[in-house]
Write a protein that holds these residues in place. Structure first.
Motif, PDB file in Angstrom:
ATOM      1  N   VAL A   1       0.841  -1.201   0.000  1.00  0.00           N
ATOM      2  CA  VAL A   1       0.000   0.000   0.000  1.00  0.00           C
ATOM      3  C   VAL A   1       0.876   1.251   0.000  1.00  0.00           C
ATOM      4  O   VAL A   1       0.614   2.199  -0.751  1.00  0.00           O
ATOM      5  N   PHE A   2       1.924   1.253   0.811  1.00  0.00           N
ATOM      6  CA  PHE A   2       2.813   2.418   0.818  1.00  0.00           C
ATOM      7  C   PHE A   2       3.506   2.593  -0.521  1.00  0.00           C
ATOM      8  O   PHE A   2       3.691   3.723  -0.986  1.00  0.00           O
ATOM      9  N   LEU A   3       3.876   1.512  -1.148  1.00  0.00           N
ATOM     10  CA  LEU A   3       4.485   1.598  -2.470  1.00  0.00           C
ATOM     11  C   LEU A   3       3.511   2.227  -3.466  1.00  0.00           C
ATOM     12  O   LEU A   3       3.887   3.112  -4.250  1.00  0.00           O
ATOM     13  N   SER A   4       2.258   1.805  -3.411  1.00  0.00           N
ATOM     14  CA  SER A   4       1.257   2.379  -4.318  1.00  0.00           C
ATOM     15  C   SER A   4       1.045   3.872  -4.026  1.00  0.00           C
ATOM     16  O   SER A   4       0.875   4.667  -4.951  1.00  0.00           O
ATOM     17  N   LEU A   5       1.085   4.242  -2.757  1.00  0.00           N
ATOM     18  CA  LEU A   5       0.931   5.657  -2.399  1.00  0.00           C
ATOM     19  C   LEU A   5       2.136   6.482  -2.843  1.00  0.00           C
ATOM     20  O   LEU A   5       1.997   7.630  -3.253  1.00  0.00           O
ATOM     21  N   LEU A   6       3.311   5.887  -2.760  1.00  0.00           N
ATOM     22  CA  LEU A   6       4.524   6.573  -3.214  1.00  0.00           C
ATOM     23  C   LEU A   6       4.473   6.780  -4.734  1.00  0.00           C
ATOM     24  O   LEU A   6       4.718   7.888  -5.223  1.00  0.00           O
ATOM     25  N   ILE A   7       4.139   5.736  -5.457  1.00  0.00           N
ATOM     26  CA  ILE A   7       4.094   5.810  -6.925  1.00  0.00           C
ATOM     27  C   ILE A   7       3.070   6.841  -7.396  1.00  0.00           C
ATOM     28  O   ILE A   7       3.286   7.534  -8.390  1.00  0.00           O
ATOM     29  N   THR A   8       1.968   6.964  -6.653  1.00  0.00           N
ATOM     30  CA  THR A   8       0.917   7.918  -7.043  1.00  0.00           C
ATOM     31  C   THR A   8       1.078   9.274  -6.340  1.00  0.00           C
ATOM     32  O   THR A   8       0.162  10.086  -6.361  1.00  0.00           O
ATOM     33  N   HIS A   9       2.229   9.489  -5.701  1.00  0.00           N
ATOM     34  CA  HIS A   9       2.593  10.779  -5.093  1.00  0.00           C
ATOM     35  C   HIS A   9       1.666  11.210  -3.957  1.00  0.00           C
ATOM     36  O   HIS A   9       1.487  12.405  -3.733  1.00  0.00           O
ATOM     37  N   LYS A  10       1.114  10.246  -3.239  1.00  0.00           N
ATOM     38  CA  LYS A  10       0.275  10.583  -2.086  1.00  0.00           C
ATOM     39  C   LYS A  10       1.093  10.645  -0.802  1.00  0.00           C
ATOM     40  O   LYS A  10       0.611  11.142   0.213  1.00  0.00           O
ATOM     41  N   ILE A  11       2.324  10.115  -0.840  1.00  0.00           N
ATOM     42  CA  ILE A  11       3.245  10.243   0.290  1.00  0.00           C
ATOM     43  C   ILE A  11       4.626  10.597  -0.260  1.00  0.00           C
ATOM     44  O   ILE A  11       4.916  10.374  -1.431  1.00  0.00           O
ATOM     45  N   SER A  12       5.441  11.135   0.635  1.00  0.00           N
ATOM     46  CA  SER A  12       6.790  11.522   0.231  1.00  0.00           C
ATOM     47  C   SER A  12       7.716  10.305   0.197  1.00  0.00           C
ATOM     48  O   SER A  12       7.434   9.269   0.809  1.00  0.00           O
ATOM     49  N   LEU A  13       8.817  10.469  -0.497  1.00  0.00           N
ATOM     50  CA  LEU A  13       9.837   9.425  -0.545  1.00  0.00           C
ATOM     51  C   LEU A  13      10.372   9.144   0.855  1.00  0.00           C
ATOM     52  O   LEU A  13      10.620   7.995   1.209  1.00  0.00           O
ATOM     53  N   TRP A  14      10.497  10.185   1.680  1.00  0.00           N
ATOM     54  CA  TRP A  14      11.021  10.011   3.041  1.00  0.00           C
ATOM     55  C   TRP A  14      10.076   9.179   3.904  1.00  0.00           C
ATOM     56  O   TRP A  14      10.525   8.336   4.681  1.00  0.00           O
ATOM     57  N   ALA A  15       8.797   9.427   3.778  1.00  0.00           N
ATOM     58  CA  ALA A  15       7.825   8.638   4.553  1.00  0.00           C
ATOM     59  C   ALA A  15       7.860   7.180   4.102  1.00  0.00           C
ATOM     60  O   ALA A  15       7.872   6.262   4.932  1.00  0.00           O
ATOM     61  N   ALA A  16       7.892   6.970   2.802  1.00  0.00           N
ATOM     62  CA  ALA A  16       7.955   5.597   2.285  1.00  0.00           C
ATOM     63  C   ALA A  16       9.243   4.918   2.741  1.00  0.00           C
ATOM     64  O   ALA A  16       9.222   3.762   3.177  1.00  0.00           O
ATOM     65  N   PHE A  17      10.360   5.632   2.666  1.00  0.00           N
ATOM     66  CA  PHE A  17      11.645   5.079   3.085  1.00  0.00           C
ATOM     67  C   PHE A  17      11.603   4.680   4.559  1.00  0.00           C
ATOM     68  O   PHE A  17      12.069   3.602   4.933  1.00  0.00           O
ATOM     69  N   ALA A  18      11.032   5.541   5.404  1.00  0.00           N
ATOM     70  CA  ALA A  18      10.953   5.250   6.846  1.00  0.00           C
ATOM     71  C   ALA A  18      10.136   3.986   7.102  1.00  0.00           C
ATOM     72  O   ALA A  18      10.522   3.145   7.920  1.00  0.00           O
ATOM     73  N   VAL A  19       9.033   3.832   6.398  1.00  0.00           N
ATOM     74  CA  VAL A  19       8.186   2.644   6.562  1.00  0.00           C
ATOM     75  C   VAL A  19       8.885   1.409   6.010  1.00  0.00           C
ATOM     76  O   VAL A  19       8.927   0.358   6.660  1.00  0.00           O
ATOM     77  N   PHE A  20       9.445   1.524   4.803  1.00  0.00           N
ATOM     78  CA  PHE A  20      10.128   0.371   4.190  1.00  0.00           C
ATOM     79  C   PHE A  20      11.301  -0.080   5.042  1.00  0.00           C
ATOM     80  O   PHE A  20      11.482  -1.280   5.265  1.00  0.00           O
TER      81      PHE A  20
END
Length: 175
Positions: free
Chosen positions: A77-96
């Motif tokens: 889900v976070f990957l999909s949000l990152l790809i669609t620009h709904k979250i920042s790269l930093w937020a995705a990185f922190a979760v991943f």
């Protein structure tokens, strides 16, 4: 050992690619179908946990696979949000970073024959709050980004507690 809770956990693994296929499809109501898949994953998670505890069907493999299924769904889900620009790269990185390190750490302990521990109340609360944040982000709710960062911070605290507990459960074993 294959039992109903473990079958439900395995089913959740199949929901991960299903979610991604639906989310990135051209289906008219893809957002609602995507949310339904996430909810189905959450419901099966609750049901398999209840059945495992209620009927004493907790297995070592279930204790390993259950949180893995949760983490893979959250990563998807976070990957999909990152790809669609709904979250920042930093937020995705922190979760991943957090989820991948937990997956690797738990797998390493399991492969070394060490004890793993089931999710505690803080871990379950963090998972629920991640889902709340995900839904808020999917539907572009005001304040969702701020809430997400709160949950990310809580998740790192929960991870630290998990690592301490798992190390404590194995303290008499050789390193």
């Amino acid at each position: 050992m294959i039992n109903v809770p473990n079958i439900l956990t395995i089913f959740r693994f199949f929901l991960v690619p299903t979610y991604l296929i639906v989310y990135f499809s051209d289906a008219p109501s893809k957002l609602y179908w995507s949310v339904a898949i996430i909810l189905l994953a959450g419901i099966t998670d609750v049901v398999d946990g209840y059945l495992a505890r209620r009927y004493n069907l907790i297995t070592e493999i279930g204790s390993l696979l259950d949180p893995l299924a949760d983490k893979l769904m959250i990563i998807a889900v976070f990957l999909s949000l990152l790809i669609t620009h709904k979250i920042s790269l930093w937020a995705a990185f922190a979760v991943f970073l957090r989820d991948i390190s937990m997956i690797l750490y738990s797998t390493l302990f399991h492969l070394k024959g060490k004890k793993t521990i089931p999710a505690n109340v803080m871990g379950k609360l963090t998972t629920v709050l991640f889902y709340v944040a995900l839904f808020a982000l999917l539907f572009s709710v005001t304040g969702a980004q701020t809430f997400l960062w709160f949950v990310i911070g809580l998740s790192y605290l929960t991870t630290l507690i998990y690592f301490v507990l798992i190390r404590s459960a194995n303290k008499n074993d050789s390193p």
